[in-house]
Scaffold this active site. Structure first.
Site, mmCIF file in Angstrom:
data_model
loop_
_atom_site.group_PDB
_atom_site.id
_atom_site.type_symbol
_atom_site.label_atom_id
_atom_site.label_comp_id
_atom_site.label_asym_id
_atom_site.label_seq_id
_atom_site.Cartn_x
_atom_site.Cartn_y
_atom_site.Cartn_z
ATOM 1 N N GLU A 175 0.807 -1.213 0.000
ATOM 2 C CA GLU A 175 0.000 0.000 0.000
ATOM 3 C C GLU A 175 0.847 1.271 0.000
ATOM 4 O O GLU A 175 0.330 2.375 0.008
ATOM 5 C CB GLU A 175 -0.996 0.004 1.167
ATOM 6 C CG GLU A 175 -0.438 -0.315 2.517
ATOM 7 C CD GLU A 175 -1.509 -0.447 3.604
ATOM 8 O OE1 GLU A 175 -2.705 -0.207 3.343
ATOM 9 O OE2 GLU A 175 -1.132 -0.779 4.747
ATOM 10 N N ASP A 202 -5.079 2.688 0.494
ATOM 11 C CA ASP A 202 -3.886 3.479 0.790
ATOM 12 C C ASP A 202 -2.966 3.580 -0.421
ATOM 13 O O ASP A 202 -2.308 4.606 -0.606
ATOM 14 C CB ASP A 202 -3.130 2.875 1.975
ATOM 15 C CG ASP A 202 -3.754 3.338 3.279
ATOM 16 O OD1 ASP A 202 -4.014 4.548 3.407
ATOM 17 O OD2 ASP A 202 -3.987 2.505 4.163
HETATM 18 C C1 PEP Z 1 -6.236 -0.452 2.198
HETATM 19 O O1 PEP Z 1 -5.490 0.494 2.478
HETATM 20 O O2 PEP Z 1 -6.636 -0.679 1.043
HETATM 21 C C2 PEP Z 1 -6.695 -1.374 3.235
HETATM 22 C C3 PEP Z 1 -7.365 -2.469 2.939
HETATM 23 O O3 PEP Z 1 -6.466 -1.032 4.530
HETATM 24 P P1 PEP Z 1 -7.266 0.101 5.329
HETATM 25 O O4 PEP Z 1 -8.455 0.506 4.519
HETATM 26 O O5 PEP Z 1 -7.623 -0.510 6.631
HETATM 27 O O6 PEP Z 1 -6.231 1.181 5.460
HETATM 28 MG MG MG Z 2 -4.502 0.555 4.373
#
Ligand code: PEP
Ligand code: MG
Length: 592
Positions: A440, A464
């Site tokens: 990410e 992210d």
């Molecule tokens: C993301 O960043 O895509 C993810 C799945 O984590 P979160 O939304 O919890 O940051």
């Molecule tokens: Mg994330």
């Protein structure tokens, strides 16, 4: 000329829960609560005024308790929100500060409460994390409840509505939504609210159509108006013409047929036309959601966001609490994989008992693995709990926000230390479990070949990855239109990650929101993503989309996709090729 009163009006909001309904509007009016006057009270009346406030809080607590106790079984998982409201009722920020304002400023309880809410709410509203932002709504719901008791306004008793209607309200609290009786209420429309609010989560659980965030619904719609609510597109039609009614009725029937067919197949594996099996998993934030993943045909848990257990507490949870929580999930899932993501706090998910967590640029700050590596004791407590739970099922461990190999190496060292300790103490555990990292951060994509040497799988977090690659704050509505999963930069990042994974012999999964969009399934399969994880409600839709794909056709299609220069062009292309098939199911395919 057509009567102005009965002209068709189209209102636009946010699709909170899919489905279409047509019916008479029933307006729920809570305006009285907002008109609060200020008056000064005499010194000697201060304790009486504080008493009046305390009585109003007590009444609110009794009413909430009654709702919790009488909530139907299928909605029990959501009473946790109401339990949170019970706690908020007596939270220092709200309760003590209101009493303080009554006493020090010598003002009436209504005014004091209003003032405190106006100070506390923005703290939540300004948080970039969606989940915490929604807590601002909880403060409104709770303070509305107290205010109703103070001003003597009538509570909306949704449970007593005795006609088949569509509710139209400025806002509905989760408590009110959970009182909805399915045989009476066809759907609802609200001025406020967003897709991530608990109200819309409950609407999705109830599977009733809902459009939220319309803005002026209660002004434009009158009692007994005929309205159409389309929870998919977020459109509300007031006083529809005969033609619109007929068209909608046809669409509604089609939708219901499609939904029933998809649900019937949701428990079967998702195989492409040419037989490639793709695991379709569920994302959860709380252990109770596991049931929903199974009900929707999920093949496992692809992302357990464990930080929510840390957010709703006064202090860090103990190893025992974490272990019980993880073991609970693992037990329910049996031999299906459970991917436990390590703590992703700070940044946009601030924990109020971490005192020194204020940062100027939290998204780029001491978040997730960075925080955990600075606080090895807190991290090790979680790692021990995960390793212990792993002894009972198919646990995978997933580390968020990795930006370089050192973070992976340090995590492995801590895992080894935790396992050694458990070994010495004779505590049952399993060290040999798959270790994965979230992809990410752009540097993780660029160095994927280095990272792949040390880990067993990648899981792409598009929420992210898009934020950090395109420099777009994921919580900022002003740049929301630039949050584009199909941006060529994002597609190339996904492709590189999958290519490296394949070269190095490890799987690449995806657990960001992009994975839950059926229309994107052909592209994700074409790019080489091995497994998709999403909100439970999306599982039957994505499984259905996968079944409409022939991977042999994807090579040529992807050549064209990767030559496109904008997200809009890619969107247009995928809609043209797959738009109809991914959202459609043929009756004769049913028992495939
Ligand atoms: C993301 O960043 O895509 C993810 C799945 O984590 P979160 O939304 O919890 O940051
Ligand atoms: Mg994330």
């Amino acid at each position: 000329m057509e009567n102005q009163e009965h002209q068709e009006i189209i209102l636009r909001g946010i699709g909170g829960s899919p489905g279409i309904c047509i019916g008479k509007a029933y307006l729920v009016d809570k305006e009285g609560v907002d008109v609060v006057k200020k008056y000064v009270i005499r010194d000697e009346s201060r304790s009486a005024e504080v008493g009046r406030f305390k009585t109003a809080v007590k009444k609110a607590r009794t009413a909430l308790r009654r709702i919790i106790d009488t909530t139907p079984e299928e909605l029990r998982q959501h009473t946790q929100i109401l339990e949170t409201h019970m706690l908020l009722l007596e939270d220092k920020m709200l309760y003590d500060r209101t009493i303080d304002v009554i006493e020090t400023e010598r003002v009436n309880a209504e005014w004091a409460l209003k003032k405190v809410v106006s100070l506390v709410k923005p703290i939540f509203e300004n948080m970039s994390d969606d989940y915490l932002k929604q807590r601002a709504e909880d403060i409104t719901h709770v303070s509305d409840r107290i205010m109703e008791n103070l001003v003597g306004a009538d509570l909306v008793d949704i449970g007593r509505i005795d006609k088949r209607v569509i509710l139209v309200a400025r806002d509905l609290s989760p408590a009110e939504t959970s009182q909805i009786q399915l045989e009476r209420i066809k759907g609802f429309v609200t001025n406020r609210g967003s897709r991530a609010s608990h109200t819309s989560i409950i609407a999705r659980t109830l599977e009733i159509p809902a459009v939220l965030g319309v803005g002026n619904a209660t002004l434009k719609i009158k009692n007994d108006d005929i309205i159409i609510v389309d929870g998919e597109t977020g459109i509300v039609v007031v006083n529809p013409t005969e033609k619109t009614l007929l068209e909608t009725e046809e669409r509604r029937e089609q939708y219901e047929i499609q939904k029933a067919l998809m649900a019937r197949k949701s428990h079967l594996p998702a195989r492409t036309k040419d037989g490639v099996r793709i695991s379709v998993m569920g994302n959860i934030e709380l252990p109770e959601e596991v049931v929903s993943v199974l009900d929707h045909g999920g093949d496992g848990i692809g992302l357990y966001r464990t930080e929510f257990q840390y957010l709703s507490r006064p202090d860090f949870p103990t190893e025992e609490m974490l272990f019980d929580n993880y073991k609970g999930v693992v037990d329910v899932m049996g031999d299906r994989p459970v991917t436990i993501r390590t703590l992703d706090i700070n940044g946009d998910k601030a924990v109020n008992y971490i005192r020194d967590s204020h940062e100027l640029n939290p998204a780029l700050g001491l978040r997730a693995i960075r925080y955990c590596l600075q606080k090895p004791d807190i991290f090790k407590t979680q790692l021990r709990a995960i390793l212990r739970a792993a002894a009972f099922g198919e646990v995978r461990i997933l580390v968020p926000m990795i930006s370089g190999i050192e973070e992976v190496e340090q995590t492995i060292d801590l895992l080894d230390e935790a396992a050694q300790c458990l070994e010495q103490q004779g505590v049952a555990h399993k060290r040999d479990i798959p270790l994965g990292i979230m992809i990410e951060v752009p540097s993780a994509v660029v160095t994927a070949d280095i990272l792949a040497e040390k880990v067993d799988f990648f899981s792409i977090g598009t929420n992210d990855l898009i934020q950090y690659t395109l420099a777009i704050d994921r919580g900022n509505r002003h740049v929301a239109h630039l949050h584009q999963p199909l941006h060529p930069a994002i597609l190339r990042m996904i492709k590189r990650t999958c290519d490296v994974g394949r070269e190095k012999g490890i799987k690449t999964y995806m657990c960001g929101e992009m994975a839950g969009e059926p229309l994107f399934a052909p592209i994700l399969l074409g790019l080489g993503v091995d497994e998709l994880s999403m909100n439970p409600q999306a599982i039957p839709l994505v499984k259905n989309a996968i079944r409409s794909i022939n991977t042999a056709d994807l090579r040529d299609f992807m050549d064209v996709v990767m030559r496109k220069t904008t997200a809009d062009e890619v969107q247009e292309l995928v809609e043209r090729h797959f738009g109809t098939v991914v959202s459609h199911i043929e009756p004769e395919q049913q028992e495939q």
